[in-house]
Design a protein around this motif. Structure first.
Motif, PDB file in Angstrom:
ATOM      1  N   GLY A  28      35.302  17.851 -24.811  1.00  0.00           N
ATOM      2  CA  GLY A  28      35.949  18.364 -23.607  1.00  0.00           C
ATOM      3  C   GLY A  28      37.171  17.539 -23.236  1.00  0.00           C
ATOM      4  N   ALA A  29      37.063  16.217 -23.350  1.00  0.00           N
ATOM      5  CA  ALA A  29      38.209  15.350 -23.053  1.00  0.00           C
ATOM      6  C   ALA A  29      39.339  15.611 -24.048  1.00  0.00           C
ATOM      7  CB  ALA A  29      37.779  13.882 -23.093  1.00  0.00           C
ATOM      8  N   ALA A  30      38.991  15.765 -25.333  1.00  0.00           N
ATOM      9  CA  ALA A  30      40.009  16.059 -26.352  1.00  0.00           C
ATOM     10  C   ALA A  30      40.616  17.444 -26.121  1.00  0.00           C
ATOM     11  CB  ALA A  30      39.390  15.967 -27.747  1.00  0.00           C
ATOM     12  N   ALA A  33      36.417  22.845 -18.292  1.00  0.00           N
ATOM     13  CA  ALA A  33      37.475  23.405 -17.444  1.00  0.00           C
ATOM     14  C   ALA A  33      38.819  22.866 -17.928  1.00  0.00           C
ATOM     15  CB  ALA A  33      37.240  23.014 -15.990  1.00  0.00           C
ATOM     16  N   LEU A  34      39.803  23.758 -17.981  1.00  0.00           N
ATOM     17  CA  LEU A  34      41.139  23.388 -18.457  1.00  0.00           C
ATOM     18  C   LEU A  34      42.166  23.590 -17.357  1.00  0.00           C
ATOM     19  CD1 LEU A  34      40.998  25.122 -21.952  1.00  0.00           C
ATOM     20  CD2 LEU A  34      40.734  22.682 -21.472  1.00  0.00           C
ATOM     21  N   ASP A  35      43.277  22.878 -17.454  1.00  0.00           N
ATOM     22  CA  ASP A  35      44.366  23.019 -16.489  1.00  0.00           C
ATOM     23  C   ASP A  35      45.249  24.224 -16.794  1.00  0.00           C
ATOM     24  OD1 ASP A  35      43.530  20.722 -15.138  1.00  0.00           O
ATOM     25  OD2 ASP A  35      44.756  19.432 -16.413  1.00  0.00           O
ATOM     26  N   GLY A  36      45.209  24.719 -18.018  1.00  0.00           N
ATOM     27  CA  GLY A  36      46.034  25.858 -18.413  1.00  0.00           C
ATOM     28  C   GLY A  36      45.411  26.581 -19.583  1.00  0.00           C
ATOM     29  N   TRP A  37      46.034  27.671 -19.951  1.00  0.00           N
ATOM     30  CA  TRP A  37      45.540  28.477 -21.058  1.00  0.00           C
ATOM     31  C   TRP A  37      45.776  27.789 -22.391  1.00  0.00           C
ATOM     32  CZ3 TRP A  37      47.377  34.196 -20.131  1.00  0.00           C
ATOM     33  CH2 TRP A  37      46.882  34.639 -18.907  1.00  0.00           C
ATOM     34  N   VAL A  38      44.893  28.094 -23.343  1.00  0.00           N
ATOM     35  CA  VAL A  38      45.052  27.672 -24.726  1.00  0.00           C
ATOM     36  C   VAL A  38      44.941  28.944 -25.559  1.00  0.00           C
ATOM     37  CG1 VAL A  38      44.119  26.307 -26.630  1.00  0.00           C
ATOM     38  CG2 VAL A  38      44.029  25.405 -24.289  1.00  0.00           C
ATOM     39  N   ASN A  39      46.021  29.327 -26.208  1.00  0.00           N
ATOM     40  CA  ASN A  39      46.017  30.526 -27.039  1.00  0.00           C
ATOM     41  C   ASN A  39      45.508  30.190 -28.427  1.00  0.00           C
ATOM     42  OD1 ASN A  39      47.140  32.444 -25.150  1.00  0.00           O
ATOM     43  ND2 ASN A  39      49.011  31.229 -25.298  1.00  0.00           N
ATOM     44  N   LEU A  40      44.648  31.077 -28.942  1.00  0.00           N
ATOM     45  CA  LEU A  40      43.983  30.849 -30.210  1.00  0.00           C
ATOM     46  C   LEU A  40      44.198  32.028 -31.143  1.00  0.00           C
ATOM     47  CD1 LEU A  40      40.562  29.690 -28.704  1.00  0.00           C
ATOM     48  CD2 LEU A  40      42.405  28.201 -29.498  1.00  0.00           C
TER      49      LEU A  40
END
Length: 188
Positions: free
Chosen positions: A131-133, A160-167
């Motif tokens: 999660g930290a990574a 929980a993330l601060d922004g989106w991560v597109n995959l």
């Protein structure tokens, strides 16, 4: 630069462990799924562990090849596990064995340093460490092995993330028992 892969078994509702760190929901893997995990481990140049996953893995795999009834794949997995360089990130343990180094300081700084080195891909395991990574944008691939069970709570695979991560989806595969692998690469 090394690739960082987050791969774990999880429940359909997204947990790597049920309440109380219970992982009994996954049961023993099918031979096909175990073979897939073995091949993943053999392709890894280094394994990064959080404390809880380290304790689970190190309680069995150092002598997994000596267990009565160990299959050829389990024997190979145990030998590979011992031989693969490992890094454990923890501030609560003081000793690690079996080709392993302990990091008690800044995990993200160390993971960045390791990613910048030459070498094969690294796997990361343990929801808190991963999660930290993930929050730091360091995960290059997600290998999600979903089991057909709902546990209703516990330790989530995702943080929980601060922004989106597109995959980008790069693989899907179904294993016996309704277990489904989905593999995604982070779009950079």
């Amino acid at each position: 630069m090394r690739k960082l892969i987050y791969a774990m078994n999880l429940t359909l509702d997204g947990y790597v462990a049920a309440a109380g760190d219970d992982i009994g929901w996954s049961g023993p893997p099918s031979p096909e799924l175990f073979q897939w995990w073995l091949e993943r481990e053999q392709a890894s140049g280094m394994s990064l562990y959080g404390r809880k996953l380290w304790e689970a893995m190190s309680s069995f795999w150092p002598t997994g090849d000596e267990q009565p009834g160990a299959t050829p794949a389990e024997i190979e997995f145990a030998r590979n596990w011992r031989d693969t360089p490992k890094v454990v990130f923890s501030s609560t343990i003081d000793k690690v064995d079996w080709n392993t180094r302990l990091v008690t300081g800044d995990a993200i700084a160390e993971i960045r340093r390791l990613k910048a080195e030459d070498g094969g891909p690294m796997t990361i395991g343990g929801a808190k460490l991963a999660g930290a990574a993930m929050r730091a944008g360091l995960i290059d691939e997600y290998a999600i092995v979903t089991h057909p069970v709902l546990v209703g709570g516990g330790t989530p695979f995702f943080t929980a993330l601060d922004g989106w991560v597109n995959l980008d989806l790069v693989e899907t595969r179904t294993f016996p028992g309704g277990v489904v692998l989905t593999r995604y690469e982070t779009r950079r």
